[in-house]
Design a protein around this motif. Structure first.
Motif, mmCIF file in Angstrom:
data_model
loop_
_atom_site.group_PDB
_atom_site.id
_atom_site.type_symbol
_atom_site.label_atom_id
_atom_site.label_comp_id
_atom_site.label_asym_id
_atom_site.label_seq_id
_atom_site.Cartn_x
_atom_site.Cartn_y
_atom_site.Cartn_z
ATOM 1 N N ASN A 174 -42.654 3.595 16.807
ATOM 2 C CA ASN A 174 -42.903 4.558 17.994
ATOM 3 C C ASN A 174 -44.498 2.903 18.204
ATOM 4 O OD1 ASN A 174 -41.971 6.433 18.878
ATOM 5 N ND2 ASN A 174 -42.238 7.581 17.386
ATOM 6 N N ALA A 224 -43.252 0.591 20.278
ATOM 7 C CA ALA A 224 -42.864 0.340 21.356
ATOM 8 C C ALA A 224 -43.410 0.318 22.497
ATOM 9 C CB ALA A 224 -42.467 2.002 21.565
ATOM 10 N N LEU A 258 -43.850 -0.454 26.102
ATOM 11 C CA LEU A 258 -42.945 0.692 26.398
ATOM 12 C C LEU A 258 -43.411 2.018 26.621
ATOM 13 C CD1 LEU A 258 -39.862 -1.135 24.579
ATOM 14 C CD2 LEU A 258 -40.968 -1.068 27.255
ATOM 15 N N THR A 286 -40.853 4.932 25.875
ATOM 16 C CA THR A 286 -40.076 5.653 24.668
ATOM 17 C C THR A 286 -40.802 6.310 24.060
ATOM 18 O OG1 THR A 286 -38.874 3.031 25.487
ATOM 19 C CG2 THR A 286 -39.024 3.608 23.233
ATOM 20 N N TYR A 295 -39.416 7.877 19.598
ATOM 21 C CA TYR A 295 -37.923 8.012 18.688
ATOM 22 C C TYR A 295 -38.778 9.052 17.763
ATOM 23 C CZ TYR A 295 -37.614 3.124 20.100
ATOM 24 O OH TYR A 295 -37.318 2.148 20.684
ATOM 25 N N ASN A 317 -35.617 11.281 21.085
ATOM 26 C CA ASN A 317 -35.606 9.525 21.171
ATOM 27 C C ASN A 317 -35.223 9.681 22.976
ATOM 28 O OD1 ASN A 317 -35.679 8.745 18.089
ATOM 29 N ND2 ASN A 317 -33.393 10.768 18.190
ATOM 30 N N SER A 330 -36.209 7.104 26.444
ATOM 31 C CA SER A 330 -36.491 5.880 26.796
ATOM 32 C C SER A 330 -35.745 5.864 28.445
ATOM 33 C CB SER A 330 -35.908 4.300 25.982
ATOM 34 O OG SER A 330 -36.246 3.812 26.760
ATOM 35 N N GLU A 374 -36.915 0.146 30.322
ATOM 36 C CA GLU A 374 -37.300 0.005 29.342
ATOM 37 C C GLU A 374 -36.748 -0.528 28.010
ATOM 38 O OE1 GLU A 374 -40.457 3.117 27.978
ATOM 39 O OE2 GLU A 374 -41.831 2.855 29.919
ATOM 40 N N MET A 375 -34.924 0.803 27.835
ATOM 41 C CA MET A 375 -34.052 -0.713 27.289
ATOM 42 C C MET A 375 -33.294 -1.623 27.694
ATOM 43 S SD MET A 375 -32.829 1.406 24.604
ATOM 44 C CE MET A 375 -34.939 1.744 24.258
#
Length: 167
Positions: free
Chosen positions: A37, A40, A45, A48, A50, A60, A62, A66-67
């Motif tokens: 995190n 990210a 991001l 996003t 986790y 989780n 996103s 962002e991916m």
């Protein structure tokens, strides 16, 4: 070994390998997720988040954008990118031979030049694929992300459709 676990995770999409890598990290499992995190946030991001190292929990989350940024960042690390480009991996844990095939159909077939990619699935998100590809006519690298496909075949068909449109 850690190297074998990394191969299992990135080629075979092995969730147990992700959990083991987190557990044996200097941070432990909880600290590993916290570090995910933090990373990210460092990468800009903001959407996003986790909750576990394998990505199996519905917390989780996103976005496709962002991916795309994350897969581009991950592939830039040659240790990670080189593993993601392998169609398979063989190793011998103990006395038996193990072969793992890539879960990325495009890596196995070679029909699209994949720089790196990762498949995923959980019921709340459907079948997903984040992949960095090279367009043959320009040589340009482009991230293509499909989230929420209804089947394994559909995520690859949608990626192929986007690739063709971009090309």
């Amino acid at each position: 070994t850690v190297d074998e676990l990394l191969h299992l995770l990135l080629i075979g999409s092995d969730n147990a390998a992700a959990r083991v890598l987190a557990r044996v990290s200097p941070y432990g499992s909880d600290g590993f997720v916290a570090r995910m995190n933090e990373k990210a946030r460092e990468l800009g991001l903001p959407q996003t988040h986790y909750e576990d190292p394998s990505g199996l929990l519905s917390g989780n989350v996103s976005t496709a954008y962002e991916m795309a940024r994350l897969i581009s960042y991950a592939v830039a690390d040659e240790r990670v990118g080189s593993v993601m480009r392998k169609a398979g991996f063989d190793f011998v844990p103990g006395k038996r031979n193990v072969h793992v095939n890539s879960t990325n159909r495009f890596v196995r077939s070679g029909e699209i030049e994949v720089i790196g990619g990762k498949t995923g699935f959980i019921s709340s998100s459907g079948y997903c694929l984040a992949t960095l590809v090279r367009l043959p006519q320009t040589g340009r690298q482009v991230a293509v992300v499909v989230l929420g496909a209804r089947s394994n075949a559909a995520r690859f068909a949608e990626t192929r459709h986007l690739f063709n449109w971009l090309n």
